[in-house]
Design a protein around this motif. Structure first.
Motif, PDB file in Angstrom:
ATOM      1  N   ARG A 141      -4.477  -5.982 -79.828  1.00 48.23           N
ATOM      2  CA  ARG A 141      -5.195  -7.111 -80.231  1.00 48.23           C
ATOM      3  C   ARG A 141      -6.215  -7.537 -79.265  1.00 48.23           C
ATOM      4  NH1 ARG A 141      -1.982 -12.469 -79.161  1.00 48.23           N
ATOM      5  NH2 ARG A 141      -0.357 -11.772 -77.770  1.00 48.23           N
ATOM      6  N   VAL A 142      -7.351  -8.481 -79.857  1.00 43.55           N
ATOM      7  CA  VAL A 142      -8.324  -8.953 -78.736  1.00 43.55           C
ATOM      8  C   VAL A 142      -7.632 -10.334 -78.540  1.00 43.55           C
ATOM      9  CG1 VAL A 142     -10.586  -9.786 -78.366  1.00 43.55           C
ATOM     10  CG2 VAL A 142      -9.993  -7.414 -79.814  1.00 43.55           C
ATOM     11  N   VAL A 143      -7.680 -10.591 -77.307  1.00 42.54           N
ATOM     12  CA  VAL A 143      -7.234 -12.131 -76.748  1.00 42.54           C
ATOM     13  C   VAL A 143      -8.297 -12.692 -75.663  1.00 42.54           C
ATOM     14  CG1 VAL A 143      -4.944 -11.591 -76.874  1.00 42.54           C
ATOM     15  CG2 VAL A 143      -6.129 -11.058 -74.667  1.00 42.54           C
ATOM     16  N   ASN A 144      -8.530 -13.761 -75.738  1.00 44.09           N
ATOM     17  CA  ASN A 144      -9.628 -14.696 -74.897  1.00 44.09           C
ATOM     18  C   ASN A 144      -9.178 -14.924 -73.657  1.00 44.09           C
ATOM     19  OD1 ASN A 144     -11.785 -15.009 -77.017  1.00 44.09           O
ATOM     20  ND2 ASN A 144     -10.347 -16.171 -78.131  1.00 44.09           N
ATOM     21  N   VAL A 145     -10.216 -14.706 -72.586  1.00 44.33           N
ATOM     22  CA  VAL A 145      -9.640 -15.112 -71.131  1.00 44.33           C
ATOM     23  C   VAL A 145      -9.839 -16.596 -71.055  1.00 44.33           C
ATOM     24  CG1 VAL A 145     -10.513 -14.638 -68.790  1.00 44.33           C
ATOM     25  CG2 VAL A 145     -10.042 -12.731 -70.510  1.00 44.33           C
ATOM     26  N   GLY A 146      -8.961 -17.273 -70.420  1.00 44.13           N
ATOM     27  CA  GLY A 146      -9.126 -18.634 -70.170  1.00 44.13           C
ATOM     28  C   GLY A 146      -9.590 -18.836 -68.674  1.00 44.13           C
ATOM     29  N   ARG A 147      -9.030 -17.907 -67.718  1.00 46.13           N
ATOM     30  CA  ARG A 147      -9.290 -18.124 -66.412  1.00 46.13           C
ATOM     31  C   ARG A 147      -8.980 -16.838 -65.759  1.00 46.13           C
ATOM     32  NH1 ARG A 147      -6.316 -22.210 -65.727  1.00 46.13           N
ATOM     33  NH2 ARG A 147      -4.364 -20.999 -65.661  1.00 46.13           N
ATOM     34  N   ALA A 172     -12.089  -4.023 -73.053  1.00 50.01           N
ATOM     35  CA  ALA A 172     -12.583  -5.169 -73.613  1.00 50.01           C
ATOM     36  C   ALA A 172     -12.433  -4.995 -75.014  1.00 50.01           C
ATOM     37  CB  ALA A 172     -13.859  -5.857 -73.091  1.00 50.01           C
ATOM     38  N   ASP A 173     -13.180  -6.097 -75.943  1.00 45.04           N
ATOM     39  CA  ASP A 173     -13.387  -5.821 -77.193  1.00 45.04           C
ATOM     40  C   ASP A 173     -14.272  -4.733 -77.818  1.00 45.04           C
ATOM     41  OD1 ASP A 173     -15.253  -7.411 -76.433  1.00 45.04           O
ATOM     42  OD2 ASP A 173     -15.705  -8.337 -78.290  1.00 45.04           O
ATOM     43  N   ARG A 174     -14.143  -4.070 -78.842  1.00 46.30           N
ATOM     44  CA  ARG A 174     -15.232  -3.036 -79.331  1.00 46.30           C
ATOM     45  C   ARG A 174     -15.127  -1.835 -78.501  1.00 46.30           C
ATOM     46  NH1 ARG A 174     -20.254  -7.318 -80.969  1.00 46.30           N
ATOM     47  NH2 ARG A 174     -18.963  -8.803 -82.028  1.00 46.30           N
ATOM     48  N   THR A 206     -15.591  -1.241 -71.475  1.00 45.02           N
ATOM     49  CA  THR A 206     -14.902  -1.520 -70.397  1.00 45.02           C
ATOM     50  C   THR A 206     -15.595  -2.597 -69.853  1.00 45.02           C
ATOM     51  OG1 THR A 206     -15.937   0.226 -69.316  1.00 45.02           O
ATOM     52  CG2 THR A 206     -13.783   0.590 -70.377  1.00 45.02           C
ATOM     53  N   ARG A 207     -14.607  -3.657 -69.014  1.00 46.81           N
ATOM     54  CA  ARG A 207     -15.187  -4.248 -68.070  1.00 46.81           C
ATOM     55  C   ARG A 207     -14.423  -4.191 -66.660  1.00 46.81           C
ATOM     56  NH1 ARG A 207     -17.137  -9.056 -70.965  1.00 46.81           N
ATOM     57  NH2 ARG A 207     -18.034  -9.728 -68.737  1.00 46.81           N
ATOM     58  N   TYR A 208     -15.251  -4.488 -65.547  1.00 45.57           N
ATOM     59  CA  TYR A 208     -14.583  -4.719 -64.233  1.00 45.57           C
ATOM     60  C   TYR A 208     -14.189  -5.938 -64.416  1.00 45.57           C
ATOM     61  CZ  TYR A 208     -17.861  -1.222 -62.791  1.00 45.57           C
ATOM     62  OH  TYR A 208     -18.730   0.049 -62.633  1.00 45.57           O
ATOM     63  N   LEU A 209     -12.600  -6.034 -63.785  1.00 48.40           N
ATOM     64  CA  LEU A 209     -11.967  -7.275 -63.478  1.00 48.40           C
ATOM     65  C   LEU A 209     -12.811  -8.306 -62.992  1.00 48.40           C
ATOM     66  CD1 LEU A 209      -8.543  -5.859 -62.313  1.00 48.40           C
ATOM     67  CD2 LEU A 209      -9.295  -6.716 -64.923  1.00 48.40           C
ATOM     68  N   SER A 210     -13.631  -7.838 -61.984  1.00 50.42           N
ATOM     69  CA  SER A 210     -14.328  -9.015 -61.411  1.00 50.42           C
ATOM     70  C   SER A 210     -15.509  -9.477 -62.527  1.00 50.42           C
ATOM     71  CB  SER A 210     -15.302  -8.326 -60.058  1.00 50.42           C
ATOM     72  OG  SER A 210     -16.098  -7.192 -60.740  1.00 50.42           O
ATOM     73  N   GLU A 211     -15.799  -8.878 -63.361  1.00 44.55           N
ATOM     74  CA  GLU A 211     -16.786  -9.455 -64.358  1.00 44.55           C
ATOM     75  C   GLU A 211     -16.135 -10.437 -65.187  1.00 44.55           C
ATOM     76  OE1 GLU A 211     -19.860  -5.820 -64.781  1.00 44.55           O
ATOM     77  OE2 GLU A 211     -18.001  -6.095 -66.354  1.00 44.55           O
ATOM     78  N   LEU A 212     -14.750 -10.616 -65.528  1.00 39.07           N
ATOM     79  CA  LEU A 212     -14.206 -11.509 -66.543  1.00 39.07           C
ATOM     80  C   LEU A 212     -14.387 -12.954 -65.997  1.00 39.07           C
ATOM     81  CD1 LEU A 212     -11.035  -9.196 -67.163  1.00 39.07           C
ATOM     82  CD2 LEU A 212     -13.103  -9.321 -68.673  1.00 39.07           C
ATOM     83  N   VAL A 213     -14.555 -13.689 -66.971  1.00 41.63           N
ATOM     84  CA  VAL A 213     -14.825 -14.999 -66.965  1.00 41.63           C
ATOM     85  C   VAL A 213     -14.306 -15.971 -68.102  1.00 41.63           C
ATOM     86  CG1 VAL A 213     -16.654 -14.901 -65.345  1.00 41.63           C
ATOM     87  CG2 VAL A 213     -17.117 -15.076 -68.045  1.00 41.63           C
ATOM     88  N   ALA A 214     -14.039 -17.252 -68.065  1.00 42.75           N
ATOM     89  CA  ALA A 214     -13.488 -17.942 -69.119  1.00 42.75           C
ATOM     90  C   ALA A 214     -14.272 -17.643 -70.282  1.00 42.75           C
ATOM     91  CB  ALA A 214     -13.625 -19.175 -68.678  1.00 42.75           C
ATOM     92  N   GLY A 215     -13.780 -17.282 -71.344  1.00 43.80           N
ATOM     93  CA  GLY A 215     -14.378 -16.965 -72.622  1.00 43.80           C
ATOM     94  C   GLY A 215     -14.490 -15.427 -72.925  1.00 43.80           C
ATOM     95  N   SER A 216     -14.342 -14.547 -71.714  1.00 46.03           N
ATOM     96  CA  SER A 216     -14.546 -13.146 -72.194  1.00 46.03           C
ATOM     97  C   SER A 216     -13.455 -12.776 -73.121  1.00 46.03           C
ATOM     98  CB  SER A 216     -14.343 -12.382 -70.667  1.00 46.03           C
ATOM     99  OG  SER A 216     -15.325 -12.852 -69.883  1.00 46.03           O
ATOM    100  N   LYS A 217     -13.538 -11.455 -73.484  1.00 48.22           N
ATOM    101  CA  LYS A 217     -12.359 -10.899 -74.266  1.00 48.22           C
ATOM    102  C   LYS A 217     -11.827  -9.744 -73.676  1.00 48.22           C
ATOM    103  CE  LYS A 217     -14.644 -12.746 -78.413  1.00 48.22           C
ATOM    104  NZ  LYS A 217     -13.590 -13.850 -78.592  1.00 48.22           N
TER     105      LYS A 217
END
Length: 370
Positions: free
Chosen positions: A290-296, A263-265, A268-279
């Motif tokens: 580059r850092v991108v925003n998760v939409g879904r 993730a940013d900075r 790390t994140r689990y894929l299961s944790e990612l939601v709309a607005g995650s990076k």
């Protein structure tokens, strides 16, 4: 134009008790410059930190001593007059943008001055876009004032290139760290290595996650995914043609839900944790990020395939993907490899983070993943 983003702190609003600790943190975080009303407060800063004074052209000249750079709130003629009188000091211009006339002044300063400090009073970023476009190819450096870290992150990314740097008020310990993290989130590089596939296995059903971002991803760009925090594989976005479905250049069919991604900075994140607005961190085959925003995030039950690989240093890496031909990873030279056709000896691109993880953050402790 600078190649890296500059971080400047303004301590004019900090109280006397907080200022020493803020300056200590600024040095630790390698802040590029500090703005103060009294240069005496900055006397002990190392030479790596620029001492900056913002001077009103109408005020008496009595505080230039100790300043590495004086930014003049006045006309180009005012700046030139002061520079001629003080040849040992660098000078730049401060412009407050409140209307069309001052916007044109800002464009002129950005085109012609070695240093320009811009202060946009309206919240819209369109005036900054105009200045950056007008000054394209400039040799000077443009700094933009931000009210807080959130605005700093936006300024760094305006017109993709963004302002060369940001000046942000610092009133408490933590502000310097937050600003440096905002600058670091914009871009950077990671070290990629060539991994050699050692085995694959069809392991049956499980949940996998497709990560849909809010950005178009390139043909040689994806995200890093792995079963272990110290070994990840570069999974490509769905930018390459498929026989039975349209391309989705915003999507990465990333892997099983237990998998890590970056993730940013640097966390790390689990894929299961990612939601709309995650990076998440998008990475290309040269390691540029580059850092991108998760939409879904789409989590669905699918057949899974396990891919084992080994790094040149002998470290084992594992990735569990959807068991389907159209799910792909990247190899050396940008080669696009179908997951179901990987065989021992094939080479894929990966990344080997060095730190163990606790709730996603690097930590120096014993941790074994298998």
């Amino acid at each position: 134009m600078t190649e890296s983003k500059l971080c400047w702190l303004d301590i004019r609003g900090a109280d006397d008790e907080s200022a020493p600790a803020i300056l200590e943190e600024a040095v630790h975080q390698r802040i590029d410059a500090v703005v103060a009303a009294d240069m005496g407060l900055l006397a002990d800063l190392p030479p790596t930190v620029r001492r900056v004074l913002v001077h009103d052209a109408g005020e008496p000249v009595d505080a230039f001593a100790g300043a590495d750079l004086v930014v003049v709130a006045g006309s180009a003629a005012d700046r030139a007059k002061l520079a001629a009188a003080h040849p040992s000091t660098d000078f730049g211009r401060y412009v407050e943008i409140v209307d069309a006339e001052t916007l044109e002044t800002a464009c002129e300063a950005a085109r012609t001055e070695q240093w320009s400090l811009l202060d946009f009073r309206d919240p819209t970023k369109i005036p900054l876009e105009i200045v950056l476009a007008a000054a394209a190819g400039r040799e000077g450096t443009v700094l933009t004032r931000a009210a807080d870290v959130e605005e700093a992150g936006i300024i760094f990314g305006v017109l993709e290139l963004g302002s060369d740097g940001v000046l942000m008020p610092a009133r408490a310990v933590g502000d310097a760290t937050a600003l440096r993290q905002a600058a670091g989130a914009v871009t950077g590089e990671v070290d990629l290595v060539e991994l050699t596939v050692t085995a694959t296995a069809h392991i049956g059903m499980g949940e996998r996650a497709c990560v849909d971002t809010c950005s178009y991803l390139g043909k040689d760009e994806g995200i890093l995914v792995g079963s272990h925090s110290k070994g990840m594989v570069l999974c490509v976005s769905e930018t390459h043609p498929l026989p039975y479905m349209p391309t989705r250049p915003f999507r990465v069919n990333a892997g099983a839900i237990h998998s890590y991604t970056v993730a940013d900075r640097g966390s790390t994140r689990y894929l299961s944790e990612l939601v709309a607005g995650s990076k998440v961190l998008a990475v290309d085959t040269r390691g540029r990020t580059r850092v991108v925003n998760v939409g879904r995030v789409k989590i669905e039950t699918r057949p899974l395939i396990s891919v084992d690989a080994v790094a040149p240093n002998g470290q084992a890496v594992n990735l569990i993907l959807q068991d389907d031909w159209h799910v792909r990873v990247l190899g050396p030279g940008g080669a696009v490899l179908n997951s179901t056709e990987l065989t021992p000896g094939d080479r894929v691109l990966g990344h080997l983070p060095t730190a163990d993880r606790h709730v996603g953050y690097p930590i120096d402790e014993f941790c074994r993943e298998q």
